[in-house]
Structures are given as structure tokens and as C-alpha cells.
Design an enzyme around this catalytic site. Structure first.
Site: not given
Ligand code: NI
Length: 185
Positions: A45, A50, A98-99, A140
Site C-alpha cells: 500500500g 508518502q 512501512c515504506l 495502516h
Molecule cells: Ni505505511
């Protein structure tokens, strides 16, 4: 186009994201770029903050998990203006990453069941009850739209354990295989 992923410490990750209007410029292109950026980083995702945009747009790809979860075969969706209306069910504990937090994996408790509203890529409205792994991924990703990250849900003790990694990120020391944008580079 693959966009750089904003890393922990970037202020945009702590902003509450705004809903967008249907005439948001180049929305289709933005979504295509988000898919490409998520795929390149092998994420399940990606939320618009982000990639530096404080707007409510998220892409999710669960097809990569379809070996373990056959029900997710072909599951690739964009969510516009998503909102979690209600959470219910038992809290479930599962490891997340998480990225925007490369190298950190921690267990997070999340509601087993959620009710969400959103527009799909064709701007059609949806109001759905979601359970299981998808409910976790949505919680998330949609957290990112509230300026939250998964480390906000872990214990003080666990947070102390990862303090060193977090402060490295704040100094721009990041190890990941994809394009990124840390605070100090
Ligand atoms: Ni994330």
C-alpha cells in the site's frame, strides 16, 4: 513515473490530509504514479502523504500476497477520500512495516472489522464493511491520512527499542532499495 518515498521525519507524514474534489488536476496520472512507486518498492500500500502530498488518496495491492491469500488474486485498488466510519471486532495483533520506516517491523494491534467510505478510481462512492487482512492494510494506509504511522501504536518500551533507527532516519541515514526523500540530504 517512480516518485521518491518520503521517510519518517518529513513533516507531510504528520499532517491530516484533505479530501480532494473530482477536478483535482491529473488525478489519473497521480494514481498511476502511485501504483508504479508502490510496485517498485514492493509495498502492499501507499498513501499520498508518502509521496509528499497531503491529500486523501491511497493505493493498495494485495495481489502480491495471493500465494498465501488466494482471495486477493488481482486485488489492486485506489481509494479516494477514504474515511473509516466505524471500527469493531476483536483487536488483532500482527507485524507491520512501512515504506516510510524502512528496516522497522513491529507488532500492531488493530480492529478486526471496519466500516469505510471512499470513492473508487471512477469516482463511484462505496460504503463497505471490511474484515481480516484487508481491514488491517486499510487501517495502516488510512492512518497515514490522519498524520499517523504504525509506530504510534506500539508500546513505549518497543518505541525505545527502535529509537536509534528513528534518529538515524532523522539524520538522513536511510537504507532502502527504492527512491526516497529523507529529511536531511
Ligand atoms: Ni505505511
Amino acid at each position: 513515473m517512480i516518485l521518491p518515498i518520503y521517510i519518517y521525519g518529513q513533516p507531510v507524514l504528520r499532517k491530516v490530509a484533505d479530501d480532494i474534489t473530482p477536478d483535482y488536476p491529473n488525478l489519473k496520472e497521480l494514481i498511476a504514479n502511485m501504483y508504479e512507486t508502490m510496485d517498485n518498492a514492493e509495498g502492499v500500500g501507499l498513501a499520498a502523504p508518502q509521496i509528499g502530498l497531503p491529500i486523501r488518496v491511497v493505493v493498495i495491492n494485495l495481489d502480491v500476497l495471493s500465494d498465501d491469500f488466494p482471495e486477493f488474486k488481482g486485488y489492486r485498488k485506489a481509494f479516494i477520500n477514504p474515511h473509516i466510519i466505524e471500527t469493531s471486532g476483536e483487536l488483532e495483533d500482527m507485524e507491520e512495516g512501512c515504506l516510510s520506516l524502512p528496516g522497522i517491523h513491529e507488532n500492531v494491534k488493530r480492529a478486526g472489522k471496519i466500516r469505510v467510505t471512499y470513492l473508487d478510481e471512477s469516482l463511484q462512492p462505496h460504503d463497505e464493511i471490511v474484515e481480516g487482512y484487508l481491514a488491517r492494510v486499510m487501517q495502516h494506509e488510512f492512518d497515514h491520512l490522519e498524520g499517523k504511522m504504525f509506530i504510534d501504536h506500539i508500546s513505549t518500551l518497543r518505541k525505545q527499542m527502535i529509537r536509534g533507527k528513528l534518529s538515524s532516519m532523522l539524520k538522513g541515514k536511510v537504507r532502502c532499495a527504492y527512491r526516497y526523500k529523507a529529511v536531511k540530504i
